[in-house]
Design a protein around this motif. Structure first.
Motif: not given
Length: 409
Positions: A64-65, A67-69, A71, A297-298, A301, A318, A322, A361
């Protein structure tokens, strides 16, 4: 000019040709450098075998981390990829995996391992090249006593439980006397010795300290506890011996508060102890995900991605991921190109992420609180939960304790 006359081609000097060649080569190199390089974050945990369920939580939290980072890394000109490895909770297999990971130069950091025994052999293999690794679950105290600059962990050490328990006994239970019992295992002995040291610091009287693991020893120590009049019994050990001990104490009419470490954080403890488990207090580094202020939030997700609720291990994985990715980005920005493994390890030790809360957020990165590391790789401030079984045998958060790395020395 005569229309039929052919124009002669100008001759290029040798110097010009050499300059032109160098220029073309330089341009080609610049174009190649502009192409996205792949940066990998690896995970090492059991993805098959008896610990698959909890080992998969390490992979999922890190996934998940990533995927979020992804970009953010793309904006820096690099593709971010997760590379999961299955150690089957085996130190032997962990050694083999370490060799494979080291051979892949695109891997700049590792989240794992789950088991302390695996983390030990993997970290030792990574030591010469200083490949950064952050464990979300390995709690053995020795791991941060090896002078490794590349190993860190976001979860609290075993000894932190002894510190947190002593503080709770002194501040909340206000004990006048504590009877300390170990189950004679390395885990139980280590936990109780740290507790004893910290009870002394807090000026709390220790009625006695003894070991008990067999039925005969348990029966004998129950008699001694009853005679001692201690109002707190602290047990360091696993749930089987702990259950037998608390059942025996309650049968003997001993009403002292019974407290232990995360060895009691198990469904099998309640199955064995039954109603005697009511009122039992224990420390744990994980606990329910809902106890984390920034977990909502986590959790949403995680459920959307995997169709299940996350465990505390997933949350710590996670955060570990990060932290590692934050260090990688900082190193990237500092050196202006793909950093070396040593540079990433150095960046990990410089990480200083603040705690954040629900609704934050925009800048919130961590769930388990502020993250920074001591020179040994221990988390500067570890969060521990004091849990208590109520009369319905439901585990409730009784207290949240923060343990500083300095107090673990």
């Amino acid at each position: 000019m005569h229309p039929n006359k052919t124009l002669s081609k100008p001759m290029l000097s040798g110097t010009f040709v050499r300059h032109l060649s160098v220029g073309l080569i330089s341009s080609a190199l610049l174009l190649g450098g502009a192409q996205a390089a792949t940066i990998k974050l690896a995970t090492i945990s059991p993805l098959s075998g008896s610990l698959t369920a909890i080992g998969s939580e390490v992979k999922r939290g890190a996934e998940l981390a990533v995927q979020e980072q992804a970009k953010a890394f793309k904006a820096l000109g690099h593709d971010l990829v997760l590379a999961p490895f299955d150690d089957q909770a085996s130190a032997t297999l962990g050694t083999q995996i370490a060799g494979t990971v080291l051979a892949d130069k695109n891997i700049l950091g590792v989240v794992g391992a789950l088991n302390s025994s695996v983390s030990n052999v993997v970290a030792a293999a990574f030591a010469p090249g200083k490949l950064a690794m952050i464990s979300p679950a390995s709690t053995n105290d020795q791991l941060t006593r090896n002078n490794w600059m590349h190993f860190s962990r976001v979860v609290s050490a075993d000894s932190a439980q002894g510190v947190a328990a002593a503080n709770y006994i002194a501040d909340e239970l206000k004990a006048t006397s504590v009877y300390v019992i170990s189950d004679n295992t390395a885990y139980g002995n280590g936990l109780t010795k740290v507790l004893l040291t910290n009870l002394t610091k807090r000026k709390v009287k220790v009625a006695d300290y003894t070991g008990a693991s067999t039925p005969a020893q348990i029966a004998e120590v129950i008699k001694k506890v009853k005679t001692s009049k201690a109002n707190v019994v602290y047990f360091g050990g696993t749930d089987d011996t702990g259950a037998a001990l608390v059942k025996g104490l309650r049968t003997a009419g001993v009403k002292a508060t019974f407290m232990g470490g995360d060895g009691l954080d198990s469904p099998s403890f309640l199955k064995r102890a039954g109603i005697a488990g009511a009122g039992v207090v224990y420390t744990t580094g994980f606990g329910p995900v809902s106890a984390f202020s920034n977990a909502l939030t986590f959790t949403n997700k995680y459920q959307a991605a995997y169709g299940a609720k996350p465990s505390g291990v997933a949350v710590y994985a996670y955060d570990a991921a990060n932290v590692m990715l934050d260090a990688m980005k900082n190193a990237l920005k500092t050196v202006g190109t793909v950093p070396t493994r040593v540079q990433v390890s150095e960046a990990v030790r410089k990480v200083n992420l603040p705690a954040c809360f629900d609704g934050d957020t925009s800048s919130c990165v961590t769930i388990t609180g502020a993250v920074g590391f001591s020179s040994s790789g221990e988390r500067m401030r570890s969060r521990l939960l004091i849990m208590k079984f109520d009369n319905l045998l439901q585990a409730q958060v009784a207290k949240i304790q923060i343990v500083n790395a300095e107090s673990l020395k």
